[in-house]
Design an enzyme around this catalytic site. Structure first.
Site, mmCIF file in Angstrom:
data_model
loop_
_atom_site.group_PDB
_atom_site.id
_atom_site.type_symbol
_atom_site.label_atom_id
_atom_site.label_comp_id
_atom_site.label_asym_id
_atom_site.label_seq_id
_atom_site.Cartn_x
_atom_site.Cartn_y
_atom_site.Cartn_z
ATOM 1 N N LYS A 105 1.091 -1.311 0.311
ATOM 2 C CA LYS A 105 -0.059 -0.220 0.146
ATOM 3 C C LYS A 105 0.764 0.900 -0.404
ATOM 4 O O LYS A 105 1.434 1.230 0.399
ATOM 5 C CB LYS A 105 -0.999 0.127 1.550
ATOM 6 C CG LYS A 105 -2.146 0.877 0.918
ATOM 7 C CD LYS A 105 -3.340 0.113 1.094
ATOM 8 C CE LYS A 105 -4.245 1.120 0.313
ATOM 9 N NZ LYS A 105 -5.408 0.227 -0.024
ATOM 10 N N GLY A 217 -20.685 6.710 3.714
ATOM 11 C CA GLY A 217 -19.923 6.647 2.746
ATOM 12 C C GLY A 217 -20.230 6.520 1.499
ATOM 13 O O GLY A 217 -20.246 5.411 0.955
ATOM 14 N N GLY A 219 -18.624 7.471 -1.859
ATOM 15 C CA GLY A 219 -17.373 7.605 -2.586
ATOM 16 C C GLY A 219 -17.744 6.364 -4.000
ATOM 17 O O GLY A 219 -18.792 6.425 -4.199
ATOM 18 N N ALA A 221 -17.115 3.422 -4.032
ATOM 19 C CA ALA A 221 -17.666 2.064 -3.526
ATOM 20 C C ALA A 221 -18.793 2.030 -3.543
ATOM 21 O O ALA A 221 -19.555 1.385 -3.634
ATOM 22 C CB ALA A 221 -16.572 1.550 -2.193
HETATM 23 N N1 GLU Z 1 -7.346 0.155 -3.216
HETATM 24 C C1 GLU Z 1 -8.374 -1.285 -2.903
HETATM 25 C C2 GLU Z 1 -8.407 -1.753 -1.676
HETATM 26 O O1 GLU Z 1 -7.689 -1.748 -0.929
HETATM 27 C C3 GLU Z 1 -7.279 -1.937 -4.579
HETATM 28 C C4 GLU Z 1 -6.450 -2.167 -4.945
HETATM 29 C C5 GLU Z 1 -5.844 -2.996 -6.655
HETATM 30 O O2 GLU Z 1 -6.608 -2.698 -7.040
HETATM 31 O O3 GLU Z 1 -4.378 -3.228 -5.918
HETATM 32 O O4 GLU Z 1 -8.901 -2.953 -1.864
#
Ligand code: GLU
Length: 416
Positions: A105, A217, A219, A221
Site C-alpha cells: 500500500k 460513505g 464515495g 465504492a
Molecule cells: N485500493 C483497493 C483496495 O484496497 C484496490 C487495490 C488494487 O486494486 O490493487 O483493495
C-alpha cells in the site's frame, strides 16, 4: 487504554488467527511486520509559485505469494501506520481471493480537495520519481484508493515509462481504458461486495431482493453499491446514505441513480429531494437488512456495536470495525462480511487488468464479470466453510484462510 491505531489493530487481528492456527513463532513474527517500506519527501511546485513538501510512503508488506499489490491513498490524516495496516490487509485480501500477488500500500499525506489538477499531476509524477525504481509488474503494483483516480494512475504510468524509456502498462492498475485499463475495474469493489451479499443471503435465508439497505460513505465504492445492489440482486430499497458532509434518509426508499446524480451536481448527498437529514453515526445504527460501511477505518467500535441492527454488514471500506466490535456483532448475530473479503473485487479486477496488460489482449465486460463472480463466490464460501468449522466471528475465519495460505508460501520458499 491508549487509543489503538489501525496497524496495532491489524496486528491484533493477526495474533488471534496465528494463535488459533498454531503458527510457529518465526512465521508469526514475519507476518506481523512489513518486509520493506519506503518513506519519501515530495517537494511539489504549487500553482502560486511556492513549494510545498509532502510526506509519501510505500509499504511492501509481504511478497511470498507474488509481487506486492495495493492502492495509493491521498488523505490529510495518512500516516505510516495507516499505510502499514492497509498493506497488511492487502496481503490477506489477495490471499483470500487466491490471486498470485502479495500485499502492499502507499500513501501521501495531503488534502486533495485543496489541490488543483496541475498540482495533483506534479505530486503524482514526483511520487513516481521518488519510489518508481521500487515498483514494476514483477515487484510492486499500485492502484487507486481513497481520493486517487484513474487520471492519477495515468500520470504515474506516464512518468514511470518516461523513466524506463519503454512501455510498462502493467506497472499500475485502475488506469483509464484508453491506456490499458480493464473493462469493469471502476465498479469492481462494490460489485464484488454485492456478490458476497447475494451469497450471504442464501445461507442466512434473507431475501436480499427485498432488503432495505444503507450506505455509510457515498464515495466510489458506496455509490456503485447503491446502484448495483438492486441491479445484481433483483431489487432492494435504499433507505439512507451519508458522506463526509452529512447524510440523508427516506424510509420509503430513494432512487440510487438520482442520488448519485445529486451528489455529482451538488458535491454531496445532503438536501436530496424528499429526504430527511441523518448523521453518519445514526445511519450506522439504523434498522435495515444490509449495511454497507464504505468510508474509512474505525467507525464501528465497542461503543456503537451494541446498537447495530443490520442483519448483514458488508464492509466495502478497509478496517471499519474494531476487534472488540467484531466480538459484539458476532454475539448479536450481525453477519459481517469482513473488509478484505467484501472489498476484494477491486484488486481482483486489478489483477485481471495486469494479466491483460501482460499478454496485451483485452477481455470483454462479460468475461470480467464472470471471472470476478467466480473468484468472489469461491472466496466467500472458503470463509463460510471455515466458519462452520471454528464457530468464530467471520473476520477471524477469513484471517484463518488467508494467513494459512501466506504462511504456506513462506514455508515452501524456505523463509521459515
Ligand atoms: N485500493 C483497493 C483496495 O484496497 C484496490 C487495490 C488494487 O486494486 O490493487 O483493495
Amino acid at each position: 487504554m491508549a487509543k489503538l491505531n489501525p496497524f496495532s489493530i491489524a496486528q491484533q487481528q493477526l495474533d488471534e488467527a496465528a494463535e488459533k492456527l498454531g503458527l510457529d513463532a518465526a512465521t508469526h513474527e514475519l507476518l506481523r511486520w512489513p518486509m520493506k517500506e519506503y518513506h519519501v519527501l515530495l517537494p511539489v511546485r504549487m500553482d502560486n509559485g511556492t513549494t510545498k513538501v509532502f510526506k509519501g510512503y510505500r509499504v511492501q508488506y509481504n511478497a511470498a505469494r507474488g509481487p506486492t499489490k495495493g492502492g495509493l491513498r491521498w488523505h490529510p490524516e495518512e500516516t505510516i501506520d495507516t499505510v502499514r495496516a492497509l498493506a497488511a490487509w492487502m496481503t490477506w485480501k489477495t490471499a483470500v481471493v487466491d490471486i498470485p500477488l502479495g500485499g502492499g500500500k502507499g500513501g501521501v499525506t495531503c488534502n486533495p480537495k485543496e489541490l488543483s489538477d496541475s498540482e495533483k499531476e506534479r505530486l503524482a509524477r514526483t511520487y513516481i520519481r521518488a519510489v518508481g525504481k521500487e515498483l514494476g509488474v514483477h515487484r510492486d503494483v499500485p492502484a487507486p484508493d481513497v481520493y486517487t483516480t484513474p487520471q492519477i494512475m495515468a500520470w504515474m504510468m506516464d512518468e514511470y515509462e518516461a523513466m524506463a524509456g519503454e512501455s510498462h502498462p502493467g506497472m499500475i492498475t485502475g488506469k483509464p481504458l484508453e491506456i490499458g485499463g480493464s473493462q469493469g475495474r471502476g465498479d469492481a469493489t462494490a460489485r464484488g461486495g454485492v456478490y458476497c451479499v447475494r451469497e450471504a443471503g442464501k445461507i442466512l435465508n434473507v431475501d436480499v431482493a427485498k432488503a432495505t439497505y444503507a450506505i455509510q460513505g457515498f464515495g466510489n465504492a458506496g455509490q456503485f453499491a447503491a446502484t448495483l445492489h438492486p441491479e445484481i440482486l433483483g431489487g432492494g430499497t435504499l433507505i439512507a446514505a451519508s458522506d463526509s458532509r452529512g447524510g440523508v434518509i427516506n424510509k420509503n426508499g430513494m432512487d440510487p441513480q438520482a442520488l448519485v446524480r445529486h451528489k455529482l451536481e451538488t458535491g454531496g448527498v445532503k438536501d436530496f429531494p424528499g429526504s430527511e437529514p441523518i448523521t453518519n453515526e445514526a445511519l450506522l445504527e439504523l434498522q435495515c437488512d444490509v449495511l454497507y460501511p464504505s468510508a474509512l477505518e474505525g467507525v464501528i467500535t465497542s461503543k456503537n456495536a451494541p446498537n447495530i441492527k443490520a442483519k448483514i454488514s458488508c464492509e466495502l471500506a478497509n478496517g471499519p470495525t474494531t476487534p472488540e466490535a467484531d466480538k459484539i456483532l458476532h454475539e448479536k448475530g450481525v453477519y459481517v462480511i469482513p473488509d478484505f473479503l467484501a472489498n476484494a473485487g477491486g484488486v481482483t479486477v486489478s489483477y485481471f487488468e495486469q494479466v491483460q496488460n501482460t499478454y496485451n489482449y483485452y477481455w470483454t465486460l462479460d468475461d470480467v464479470y464472470q471471472q470476478l463472480d467466480r473468484k468472489m463466490t469461491d472466496a466467500f464460501h472458503a470463509v463460510h466453510e471455515m466458519s462452520k468449522k471454528i464457530k468464530a466471528h467471520n473476520r477471524l475465519c477469513a484471517y484463518m484462510v488467508s494467513v494459512q495460505r501466506v504462511a504456506d508460501a513462506c514455508k515452501i520458499r524456505g523463509w521459515v
